[in-house]
Design a protein around this motif. Structure first.
Motif, PDB file in Angstrom:
ATOM      1  N   GLU A   1       5.723   0.736   9.909  1.00 12.18           N
ATOM      2  CA  GLU A   1       6.327   1.909   9.282  1.00 12.18           C
ATOM      3  C   GLU A   1       7.716   2.166   9.854  1.00 12.18           C
ATOM      4  OE1 GLU A   1       5.517   6.720   8.704  1.00 12.18           O
ATOM      5  OE2 GLU A   1       3.902   5.404   9.407  1.00 12.18           O
ATOM      6  N   TYR A   2       7.850   2.029  11.150  1.00  7.41           N
ATOM      7  CA  TYR A   2       9.167   2.189  11.782  1.00  7.41           C
ATOM      8  C   TYR A   2      10.119   1.083  11.347  1.00  7.41           C
ATOM      9  CZ  TYR A   2      12.704   1.410  15.362  1.00  7.41           C
ATOM     10  OH  TYR A   2      13.890   1.154  16.001  1.00  7.41           O
ATOM     11  N   ALA A   3       9.644  -0.160  11.383  1.00  7.20           N
ATOM     12  CA  ALA A   3      10.506  -1.304  11.102  1.00  7.20           C
ATOM     13  C   ALA A   3      11.073  -1.278   9.697  1.00  7.20           C
ATOM     14  CB  ALA A   3       9.729  -2.604  11.324  1.00  7.20           C
ATOM     15  N   LEU A   4      10.338  -0.686   8.759  1.00 11.19           N
ATOM     16  CA  LEU A   4      10.770  -0.677   7.365  1.00 11.19           C
ATOM     17  C   LEU A   4      11.304   0.679   6.924  1.00 11.19           C
ATOM     18  CD1 LEU A   4       8.011  -2.892   5.706  1.00 11.19           C
ATOM     19  CD2 LEU A   4      10.220  -3.566   6.683  1.00 11.19           C
ATOM     20  N   SER A   5      11.609   1.543   7.885  1.00  8.99           N
ATOM     21  CA  SER A   5      12.194   2.842   7.515  1.00  8.99           C
ATOM     22  C   SER A   5      13.411   3.112   8.396  1.00  8.99           C
ATOM     23  CB  SER A   5      11.147   3.957   7.604  1.00  8.99           C
ATOM     24  OG  SER A   5      10.588   4.044   8.914  1.00  8.99           O
ATOM     25  N   VAL A   6      13.268   3.891   9.467  1.00 10.20           N
ATOM     26  CA  VAL A   6      14.434   4.303  10.240  1.00 10.20           C
ATOM     27  C   VAL A   6      15.110   3.144  10.967  1.00 10.20           C
ATOM     28  CG1 VAL A   6      13.763   6.711  10.503  1.00 10.20           C
ATOM     29  CG2 VAL A   6      12.912   5.021  12.133  1.00 10.20           C
ATOM     30  N   ASP A   7      14.380   2.075  11.250  1.00  7.73           N
ATOM     31  CA  ASP A   7      15.037   0.943  11.912  1.00  7.73           C
ATOM     32  C   ASP A   7      16.074   0.279  11.002  1.00  7.73           C
ATOM     33  OD1 ASP A   7      15.171  -0.900  14.263  1.00  7.73           O
ATOM     34  OD2 ASP A   7      14.656  -2.359  12.711  1.00  7.73           O
TER      35      ASP A   7
ATOM     36  N   ARG B   1       0.836  -1.213   0.000  1.00  9.43           N
ATOM     37  CA  ARG B   1       0.000   0.000   0.000  1.00  9.43           C
ATOM     38  C   ARG B   1       0.866   1.257   0.000  1.00  9.43           C
ATOM     39  NH1 ARG B   1      -2.496  -3.245   3.823  1.00  9.43           N
ATOM     40  NH2 ARG B   1      -1.598  -2.024   5.541  1.00  9.43           N
ATOM     41  N   HIS B   2       1.932   1.259   0.794  1.00  8.07           N
ATOM     42  CA  HIS B   2       2.753   2.450   0.946  1.00  8.07           C
ATOM     43  C   HIS B   2       3.490   2.802  -0.346  1.00  8.07           C
ATOM     44  CE1 HIS B   2       4.885   5.393   3.452  1.00  8.07           C
ATOM     45  NE2 HIS B   2       5.961   5.107   2.720  1.00  8.07           N
ATOM     46  N   VAL B   3       3.978   1.771  -1.038  1.00  7.95           N
ATOM     47  CA  VAL B   3       4.736   2.002  -2.267  1.00  7.95           C
ATOM     48  C   VAL B   3       3.817   2.140  -3.475  1.00  7.95           C
ATOM     49  CG1 VAL B   3       6.534   1.017  -3.770  1.00  7.95           C
ATOM     50  CG2 VAL B   3       6.722   0.797  -1.296  1.00  7.95           C
ATOM     51  N   GLY B   4       2.582   1.608  -3.360  1.00  2.32           N
ATOM     52  CA  GLY B   4       1.657   1.652  -4.490  1.00  2.32           C
ATOM     53  C   GLY B   4       1.738   0.443  -5.390  1.00  2.32           C
ATOM     54  N   TRP B   5       2.218  -0.677  -4.840  1.00  2.00           N
ATOM     55  CA  TRP B   5       2.310  -1.903  -5.611  1.00  2.00           C
ATOM     56  C   TRP B   5       0.980  -2.657  -5.576  1.00  2.00           C
ATOM     57  CZ3 TRP B   5       7.456  -3.759  -2.957  1.00  2.00           C
ATOM     58  CH2 TRP B   5       8.546  -3.085  -3.539  1.00  2.00           C
ATOM     59  N   PRO B   6       0.704  -3.489  -6.577  1.00  2.00           N
ATOM     60  CA  PRO B   6      -0.476  -4.359  -6.523  1.00  2.00           C
ATOM     61  C   PRO B   6      -0.371  -5.311  -5.337  1.00  2.00           C
ATOM     62  CG  PRO B   6       0.423  -4.268  -8.752  1.00  2.00           C
ATOM     63  CD  PRO B   6       1.425  -3.591  -7.860  1.00  2.00           C
ATOM     64  N   PRO B   7      -1.479  -5.684  -4.727  1.00  2.00           N
ATOM     65  CA  PRO B   7      -1.434  -6.611  -3.591  1.00  2.00           C
ATOM     66  C   PRO B   7      -0.692  -7.898  -3.942  1.00  2.00           C
ATOM     67  CG  PRO B   7      -3.622  -5.673  -3.807  1.00  2.00           C
ATOM     68  CD  PRO B   7      -2.858  -5.237  -5.017  1.00  2.00           C
ATOM     69  N   GLY B   8       0.160  -8.331  -3.030  1.00  3.89           N
ATOM     70  CA  GLY B   8       0.930  -9.554  -3.227  1.00  3.89           C
ATOM     71  C   GLY B   8       2.313  -9.331  -3.810  1.00  3.89           C
ATOM     72  N   THR B   9       2.601  -8.096  -4.243  1.00  4.56           N
ATOM     73  CA  THR B   9       3.907  -7.833  -4.862  1.00  4.56           C
ATOM     74  C   THR B   9       5.044  -8.023  -3.865  1.00  4.56           C
ATOM     75  OG1 THR B   9       2.913  -6.240  -6.391  1.00  4.56           O
ATOM     76  CG2 THR B   9       5.298  -6.127  -6.088  1.00  4.56           C
ATOM     77  N   THR B  10       4.886  -7.490  -2.654  1.00  3.34           N
ATOM     78  CA  THR B  10       5.954  -7.624  -1.657  1.00  3.34           C
ATOM     79  C   THR B  10       6.202  -9.083  -1.323  1.00  3.34           C
ATOM     80  OG1 THR B  10       5.486  -5.461  -0.679  1.00  3.34           O
ATOM     81  CG2 THR B  10       6.668  -7.041   0.689  1.00  3.34           C
ATOM     82  N   ARG B  11       5.142  -9.858  -1.145  1.00  6.13           N
ATOM     83  CA  ARG B  11       5.303 -11.275  -0.831  1.00  6.13           C
ATOM     84  C   ARG B  11       6.108 -11.973  -1.917  1.00  6.13           C
ATOM     85  NH1 ARG B  11       0.604 -12.858  -1.670  1.00  6.13           N
ATOM     86  NH2 ARG B  11      -0.329 -12.243   0.323  1.00  6.13           N
TER      87      ARG B  11
END
Length: 489
Positions: free
Chosen positions: A236-242, A92-102
Motif C-alpha cells: 500500500e505504501y509502495a504504490l501510493s505515497v512512495d 483488489r484495491h482498485v476493483g479490477w478482475p484478478p490478473g488485470t494488473t499483471r
C-alpha cells in the motif's frame, strides 16, 4: 548440504563462465555472501533463481542439476513473479478482475527507468521548500553549517526533535504498537501504480508483501522517544505515497512544475503533520562508527565511519549515498516488540553488515519463531552482546521527510570496543541494498568535509550523518577530529 565434489564443480562452472563471485552476485541480484554460501554448500539457490543461474553459467538445466545435486523444478517461476503479491493487491484495491494488473504491467514493459535522472540533493530540498512555502511556527527544514558549507535538507523537524542523545534501551525507546486505526487516505492512482510496477519489473526492484509500521503519534524529547504505530501492507505504501519521490524527480528532469500526486497526498504542511489522517511510513537509519586501535600504517586510534552507495534495486533513495544501516521501520516476527527503534537497528546490523540472510524481509517469508534469538545471531553480533558497553545505540534526531512524508529516526551506532575491528572487520559486508561501501576515519576532517558536500546524498541520509557527527564529537574524545557541525544556516 552439497558434496565437496559438486561444490568444487559449481566453483569451476562460475570461473569457466569468466565470473567472479562479485559479478555473479550482481547478475543474479543477490549479495556476495549468498554466492559464497551456494559454493560452500550451505544451501542451494531458490527455485526461481535456477533458470537464470543455469543460463548465466552457460549450462543446461540437466547439467546444473548435476552440479547442484538437486532436482530442478520443471516450471520454475520467473523472477518477476516476486511482484505477484503487488499485482494482486492492486487488483483488489482498485476493483479490477484478478490478473488485470499483471496484464497491464506486461503491456507497459519494457518500462523506462528514471533511476539515472535523479536530481541533486540540494535541488530536491530547494524544490520542496518552494512547493510548501511558509513554514509552520516551530517547524523548519533541517539545516546545518559546516564551514564553508551551508546545508539545507528536505527533512522537516523541530529544535526539540534534535540532539536527543536517547539511549535505545527499554527506558528510552518507547515507541509502541497501537490498535490499527483507519486513516482517511487518498485512493491509489491506478495508472501511476501500474507504471511503478512496470519500472520495478524492469529494474528488479523488490516490493514484498510484508507488514510495515505506520506512525500515528510521536512524542520526542531529549533522552526519550515515544509514540504510536500501527501496521499497514508495505505494498500500500509502495504504490501510493512512495510514488511522490519518483514524480518529483521526473518533474525536475522534465522542467515542469506540476506534481498531481503530491497535490493529492501531501498538498501542504498541515497535511504532512497530520499523522492520523494519512499513511506515514518511515525508517530507522544510523551512522555506524567502529572504534579501531592505533595502527603503524594508519596512525592513531580512531572511529571508522561507514557510508553506503545505495543499489538501484531499492525502493527509495536508489543510487544515493546514505548511512548504513538504513531500513524501513517494520516488524519481523513480533509486531509489538519490534515496534521499538532499537529492534529494527539490531536486525538491520545483522542483515546489512553482518550477512544474516534469514532476516531479510524482502523475501516475504519468515519461518523462524524468533529470528533474533541469541542462538541465531551472527558471530559479530553475539560478541557485541556478550559484554555491556561494547555497543552503544542512540537516537540522535527525528523529522518528517518532505520527499514522501516519511518519518525518519536518525540514530548513531557506536562499537566502542576496539577489539571488534581486528577480530570481525573482515566479516563486515553490505548486502544487496548497497552498490558499494565506503569507509572514513574520524581523524580525516578534510575528507569528511568533502563527503558532507557530496550532492548524491539522500536528504534523510545526510540528516542522520550530520546528527551522528554532532553526537560523536561529544562522546568520541581524541578519536574524533571532524569539522564542527552547527545547526542552522
Amino acid at each position: 548440504m552439497v558434496s565437496v565434489r559438486r561444490r568444487d564443480e559449481l566453483v569451476s562452472a562460475r570461473k569457466a563462465a569468466g565470473l567472479t563471485q562479485e559479478k555473479l552476485a550482481e547478475v543474479m541480484c543477490v549479495d556476495r555472501s549468498t554466492v559464497i554460501r551456494w559454493e560452500a554448500g550451505e544451501y542451494a539457490p531458490l527455485p526461481y533463481q535456477w533458470p537464470k543461474l543455469a543460463k548465466v553459467l552457460g549450462r543446461s538445466a540437466d547439467e546444473l542439476r548435476e552440479l547442484i545435486g538437486l532436482r530442478l523444478p520443471q516450471e520454475a517461476p520467473t523472477p518477476r513473479s516476486r511482484l505477484e503479491p503487488a499485482f494482486g493487491w492492486l487488483d483488489r484495491h482498485v476493483g479490477w478482475p484478478p490478473g488485470t494488473t499483471r496484464t497491464r504491467v506486461a503491456a507497459a514493459a519494457p518500462a523506462r527507468s528514471h533511476g539515472g535522472t535523479t536530481a541533486g540533493r540540494s535541488l530536491v530540498a530547494e524544490t520542496l521548500a518552494s512547493y510548501y512555502g511558509d513554514s509552520i511556527p516551530g517547524h523548519a527544514q533541517y539545516a546545518a553549517r559546516c564551514d564553508p558549507l551551508r546545508i539545507a535538507t528536505s527533512v522537516l523537524t523541530r529544535p526539540e526533535w534534535l540532539d536527543l542523545a536517547c539511549p535505545l534501551t527499554f527506558e528510552g525507546d518507547q515507541l509502541a504498537l497501537a490498535a490499527d486505526g483507519e486513516a482517511s487516505r487518498a485512493k491509489v492512482d491506478a495508472a501511476a501504480a501500474v507504471s511503478r510496477l512496470a519500472e520495478a519489473a524492469t529494474d528488479d526492484v523488490r516490493i514484498a508483501d510484508v507488514p510495515l509500521y505506520r506512525l500515528t503519534d510521536v512524542q520526542v524529547r531529549p533522552g526519550a522517544v515515544g509514540g504510536k504505530v500501527s501496521v499497514v501492507p508495505f505494498v500500500e505504501y509502495a504504490l501510493s505515497v512512495d510514488l511522490l519521490e519518483r514524480e518529483l524527480h521526473e518533474s525536475l528532469a522534465a522542467g515542469r512544475d506540476r506534481m498531481p500526486l503530491r497535490d493529492r497526498y501531501l498538498p501542504d504542511l498541515p497535511a504532512v503533520l497530520d499523522l492520523q489522517g494519512r499513511l506515514c511510513a518511515g525508517g530507522v537509519l544510523a551512522l555506524t562508527a567502529i572504534a579501531r586501535p592505533a595502527d603503524p600504517y594508519r596512525g592513531e586510534a580512531d572511529y571508522l565511519l561507514l557510508v553506503q552507495e545505495r543499489s538501484g534495486r531499492v525502493l527509495n533513495a536508489a543510487r544515493r549515498l546514505a548511512v548504513i544501516p538504513k531500513s524501513f521501520h517494520a516488524p519481523l516476527a513480533n509486531h509489538r516488540a519490534d515496534a521499538r527503534i532499537g529492534a529494527t537497528l539490531r536486525r538491520e546490523l545483522e542483515e546489512e553488515l553482518f550477512g544474516r540472510l534469514d532476516v531479510d524481509r524482502t523475501t516475504g517469508t519468515q519461518r523462524a519463531a524468533d529470528p533474533m534469538h541469541p542462538s541465531r545471531l551472527s558471530a559479530p553480533m553475539r560478541w557485541l552482546n556478550e559484554q555491556p558497553g561494547r555497543l552503544r545505540m542512540e537516537c540522535t534526531g527525528f523529522g518528517l521527510n518532505l520527499v514522501s512524508g516519511n518519518y525518519e529516526f536518525a540514530s548513531l551506532v557506536v562499537i566502542e570496543d576496539e577489539e571488534f575491528w581486528p577480530r570481525f572487520g573482515g566479516d563486515v559486508e553490505a548486502n544487496w541494498e548497497a552498490a558499494g561501501l565506503r569507509q572514513y576515519s574520524t581523524l580525516d576532517g578534510d575528507l569528511i568535509s568533502e563527503l558532507i558536500g557530496d550532492e548524491t546524498w539522500s536528504n534523510e541520509g545526510l540528516f542522520a550523518f550530520l546528527q551522528g557527527l554532532r553526537r560523536l564529537a561529544e562522546i568520541g574524545g581524541d578519536r574524533v577530529r571532524i569539522p564542527a557541525v552547527e545547526l542552522g544556516c
